[in-house]
Design a protein around this motif. Structure first.
Motif, PDB file in Angstrom:
ATOM      1  N   ARG A 105       0.842  -1.218   0.096  1.00  0.00           N
ATOM      2  CA  ARG A 105      -0.186  -0.076   0.056  1.00  0.00           C
ATOM      3  C   ARG A 105       0.963   1.304   0.092  1.00  0.00           C
ATOM      4  O   ARG A 105       0.351   2.552  -0.224  1.00  0.00           O
ATOM      5  CB  ARG A 105      -0.876   0.032   1.107  1.00  0.00           C
ATOM      6  N   MET A 106       2.154   1.125   0.033  1.00  0.00           N
ATOM      7  CA  MET A 106       3.060   2.271   0.019  1.00  0.00           C
ATOM      8  C   MET A 106       3.186   2.835  -1.266  1.00  0.00           C
ATOM      9  O   MET A 106       3.393   4.158  -1.368  1.00  0.00           O
ATOM     10  CB  MET A 106       4.550   1.820   0.541  1.00  0.00           C
ATOM     11  N   TYR A 107       2.681   2.558  -2.409  1.00  0.00           N
ATOM     12  CA  TYR A 107       2.721   2.905  -3.514  1.00  0.00           C
ATOM     13  C   TYR A 107       1.170   2.982  -4.257  1.00  0.00           C
ATOM     14  O   TYR A 107       1.018   2.845  -5.469  1.00  0.00           O
ATOM     15  CB  TYR A 107       3.716   2.095  -4.429  1.00  0.00           C
ATOM     16  N   ASP A 108       0.546   3.356  -3.479  1.00  0.00           N
ATOM     17  CA  ASP A 108      -0.975   3.580  -3.967  1.00  0.00           C
ATOM     18  C   ASP A 108      -1.379   4.709  -5.006  1.00  0.00           C
ATOM     19  O   ASP A 108      -2.092   4.672  -5.699  1.00  0.00           O
ATOM     20  CB  ASP A 108      -2.086   3.600  -2.861  1.00  0.00           C
ATOM     21  N   SER A 109      -0.621   5.846  -4.423  1.00  0.00           N
ATOM     22  CA  SER A 109      -0.830   7.156  -5.102  1.00  0.00           C
ATOM     23  C   SER A 109       0.083   7.452  -6.308  1.00  0.00           C
ATOM     24  O   SER A 109       1.291   6.580  -6.399  1.00  0.00           O
ATOM     25  CB  SER A 109      -0.628   8.356  -4.049  1.00  0.00           C
ATOM     26  N   LYS A 110      -0.199   8.121  -7.027  1.00  0.00           N
ATOM     27  CA  LYS A 110       0.393   8.424  -8.432  1.00  0.00           C
ATOM     28  C   LYS A 110       1.782   9.226  -8.138  1.00  0.00           C
ATOM     29  O   LYS A 110       2.560   8.788  -8.555  1.00  0.00           O
ATOM     30  CB  LYS A 110      -0.425   9.520  -9.224  1.00  0.00           C
ATOM     31  N   PRO A 111       1.972   9.962  -7.069  1.00  0.00           N
ATOM     32  CA  PRO A 111       3.051  10.736  -6.775  1.00  0.00           C
ATOM     33  C   PRO A 111       4.055   9.709  -6.036  1.00  0.00           C
ATOM     34  O   PRO A 111       5.469   9.652  -6.411  1.00  0.00           O
ATOM     35  CB  PRO A 111       3.010  11.741  -5.648  1.00  0.00           C
ATOM     36  N   GLN A 112       3.718   8.671  -5.334  1.00  0.00           N
ATOM     37  CA  GLN A 112       4.505   7.579  -4.883  1.00  0.00           C
ATOM     38  C   GLN A 112       5.155   6.752  -6.121  1.00  0.00           C
ATOM     39  O   GLN A 112       6.216   6.408  -5.915  1.00  0.00           O
ATOM     40  CB  GLN A 112       3.825   6.722  -3.830  1.00  0.00           C
ATOM     41  N   VAL A 113       4.146   6.607  -6.859  1.00  0.00           N
ATOM     42  CA  VAL A 113       4.655   5.675  -8.253  1.00  0.00           C
ATOM     43  C   VAL A 113       5.605   6.310  -8.874  1.00  0.00           C
ATOM     44  O   VAL A 113       6.765   5.841  -9.304  1.00  0.00           O
ATOM     45  CB  VAL A 113       3.217   5.344  -8.962  1.00  0.00           C
ATOM     46  N   GLN A 118       7.750   8.592  -7.874  1.00  0.00           N
ATOM     47  CA  GLN A 118       8.949   8.731  -7.318  1.00  0.00           C
ATOM     48  C   GLN A 118       9.992   7.492  -7.323  1.00  0.00           C
ATOM     49  O   GLN A 118      10.920   7.466  -7.492  1.00  0.00           O
ATOM     50  CB  GLN A 118       8.452   8.910  -5.725  1.00  0.00           C
ATOM     51  N   PHE A 119       9.098   6.122  -7.404  1.00  0.00           N
ATOM     52  CA  PHE A 119       9.541   4.957  -7.419  1.00  0.00           C
ATOM     53  C   PHE A 119      10.108   4.727  -8.826  1.00  0.00           C
ATOM     54  O   PHE A 119      11.305   4.237  -9.117  1.00  0.00           O
ATOM     55  CB  PHE A 119       8.713   3.983  -6.948  1.00  0.00           C
ATOM     56  N   LEU A 166       7.570   9.066 -18.058  1.00  0.00           N
ATOM     57  CA  LEU A 166       6.594   9.740 -18.423  1.00  0.00           C
ATOM     58  C   LEU A 166       5.593   9.498 -17.112  1.00  0.00           C
ATOM     59  O   LEU A 166       4.587   9.000 -16.849  1.00  0.00           O
ATOM     60  CB  LEU A 166       5.720   8.872 -19.543  1.00  0.00           C
ATOM     61  N   ALA A 167       5.863  10.758 -16.398  1.00  0.00           N
ATOM     62  CA  ALA A 167       5.190  11.038 -15.183  1.00  0.00           C
ATOM     63  C   ALA A 167       3.887  11.442 -15.224  1.00  0.00           C
ATOM     64  O   ALA A 167       2.869  11.382 -14.372  1.00  0.00           O
ATOM     65  CB  ALA A 167       5.991  12.084 -14.217  1.00  0.00           C
TER      66      ALA A 167
END
Length: 509
Positions: free
Chosen positions: A196-204, A206-207, A227-228
């Motif tokens: 659940r640490m990568y649920d949001s678009k900004p977190q994705v 960043q990864f 392609l952010a």
């Protein structure tokens, strides 16, 4: 709401293909012009089915369309092709052969093969040619493994990353130059639960940035692009050794279900037809830049569902009266006829559930009032999803299907006339055998052609090539060069050395 089968046939007249003017909607690769206009109006040929096979018969009916056309879209990358790659092509009597016929004898069996067998044989040869080789598939597999090695080197606390390939890779429905679509699944350590640490678009995003830097450090690629701002953020990169283009997304599960559906139809439901027809349609659309949904084209999943629906709703297949394996050629022609000339795009939604059905587009909720002519295909994995709703160039695609149906029939007719009556062949067939020397049928004082007893036989040379598919298909020299280069890189063993694998057991043939 299920409709009768006949409602899939449009009652609206399709736009005719002019023989004098080329339209932008129709993209062809051959013309059907002839140097001598000696065609007898009462001597027409048409394709018909009989006892599960296609036959050529004379008909008095006029052809609806001449379907001449020479315009096609040109890919700028073709200009960069190595001219030496043209050595891949061979010729017969000065005519260039399409690469899928290189080294093959005449299509069909014997020196006078049946035309249905010839068409079916060419379909099989094209599919065999365009399908990924063992080396090409293994190189893509090693690219996935190399990405996994990069992921394992990243300091990720409590996260277990796994690189998974989806799309056409598992079913081997990809074309030689297709990108590899990969998803990096981020699981909680020791579980199969997506973190659940990568649920949001900004977190994705960043990864993806961290992964892009790791890829460059490893030497996986020289450069890569994140392609952010895309609806689904991805990394686009080119793997250094193989030159294979890869698209990497994060935690995208939707592609896995569709891949399972495709694999099931290819391997279990219609193993003799789906894969062959899908590969041909994909190549057909690819060379016309109509194969990407984001540019208005039809994607691989939608193409598969179109093919499956046609097979499900085919009356001869339903009754068991058509041998699919022996009639791939006629099924290809019928595909272009159905979706180019007959299908009612405005009223019908395609569904492959429950052994295939046609649904009312409005009742289904897929009707777009501002675009009533759009293609609608129900997603078997999600009944609320219209797979083809983004294919906004469907009208141009429909016209191209229609024109290709005419071109294939013209190619069959041209060969039929040459083989049976010794008449000069036109340019519809890209590779043709010369007619044996002999007296042509002459016209009498009344302008009528003399009796057919004076016909000359078609060249019996077993190496005389004929191609029907080259009237609608082509393979660029740049594609051939890329395939040869990838094969050479495989046998060089560089990728195997990076991954710690044994070198290839044999040298390049």
């Amino acid at each position: 709401m299920t409709l009768e089968t006949t409602t899939a046939v449009s009652t609206l007249p399709s736009a005719p293909l002019s023989t004098d003017k080329q339209t932008d909607d129709f993209i062809a690769f051959a013309s059907s012009s002839s140097s001598e206009e000696e065609e007898d109006e009462d001597e027409r040929a048409s394709v018909v089915e009989k006892d599960g096979a296609i036959l050529i018969q004379d008909s008095d009916e006029e052809h609806d369309h001449d379907a001449r056309g020479t315009k096609r879209k040109v890919d700028d990358s073709d200009e960069e092709a190595d001219t030496a790659s043209t050595a891949y092509y061979t010729t017969y009597d000065g005519h260039p052969l399409p690469p899928w016929l290189k080294g093959h004898k005449r299509l069909g069996n014997g020196t006078s093969p049946d035309i249905p067998d010839m068409i079916n044989d060419e379909v099989a040869k094209f599919v065999d040619f365009i399908s990924p080789t063992a080396e090409e598939h293994e190189m893509r597999t090693m690219v996935i493994r190399r990405l996994q090695r990069v992921l394992d080197s990243m300091p990720l606390s409590g996260i277990r990353p796994k690189a998974i390939c989806f799309g056409s890779f598992d079913t081997k429905l990809y074309l030689p130059t297709s990108d590899v679509d990969m998803a990096v699944m981020l699981y909680d350590e020791g579980t199969e639960n997506i973190s659940r640490m990568y649920d949001s678009k900004p977190q994705v995003v960043q990864f993806l940035g961290s992964l892009a830097r790791a890829l460059k450090r490893d030497g996986f690629c020289r450069s890569c692009e994140v392609l952010a701002r895309a609806r689904v953020p991805i990394i686009k990169a080119v793997e250094m050794v193989s030159g294979i283009h890869v698209d990497i997304s994060i935690n995208t599960e939707s592609g896995f279900d569709s891949a399972k559906v495709q694999k099931s139809f290819c391997d279990k439901v219609y193993p003799d037809a789906v894969r062959s027809l899908v590969l041909i349609i994909k190549q057909f659309l690819y060379q016309r830049s109509m194969n990407e949904v984001y540019t208005g084209g039809i994607g691989s999943y939608a193409i598969t569902l179109l093919v499956v629906s046609m097979l499900q709703m085919h009356p001869r297949i339903k009754s068991g009266g058509l041998d699919i394996k022996k009639n791939l050629g006629v099924l290809l022609i019928e595909f272009f006829e159905l979706y180019g000339k007959k299908f009612n795009y405005e009223k019908v939604c395609i569904s492959v559930r429950e052994n295939g059905q046609y649904l009312d587009k409005r009742s289904k909720g897929f009707h777009q009032y501002e675009r009533p002519f759009f293609l609608s295909i129900e997603d078997p994995c999600d009944e609320t999803n219209d797979v083809s709703k983004g294919s906004y160039s469907i009208w141009q695609i429909r016209q191209t299907f229609s024109g290709s149906y005419d071109l294939l029939n013209n190619a069959i007719y041209a060969y039929h006339q040459t083989r049976e009556y010794g008449e000069p062949i036109n340019d519809t067939l890209k590779a043709v055998a010369a007619v044996e020397p002999g007296r042509k049928r002459a016209r009498g004082a009344n302008g009528r052609v003399e009796s057919r007893t004076n016909r000359v036989q078609f060249n019996s040379d077993p190496w005389a090539p004929v191609s029907f598919l080259s009237s609608i298909l082509t393979v660029k020299p740049s594609v051939i060069t890329a395939r040869e280069t990838l094969k050479a890189k495989y046998f060089q063993g560089t990728m195997q050395q990076i991954l710690g694998d044994p070198s290839p057991t044999s040298t390049q043939p």
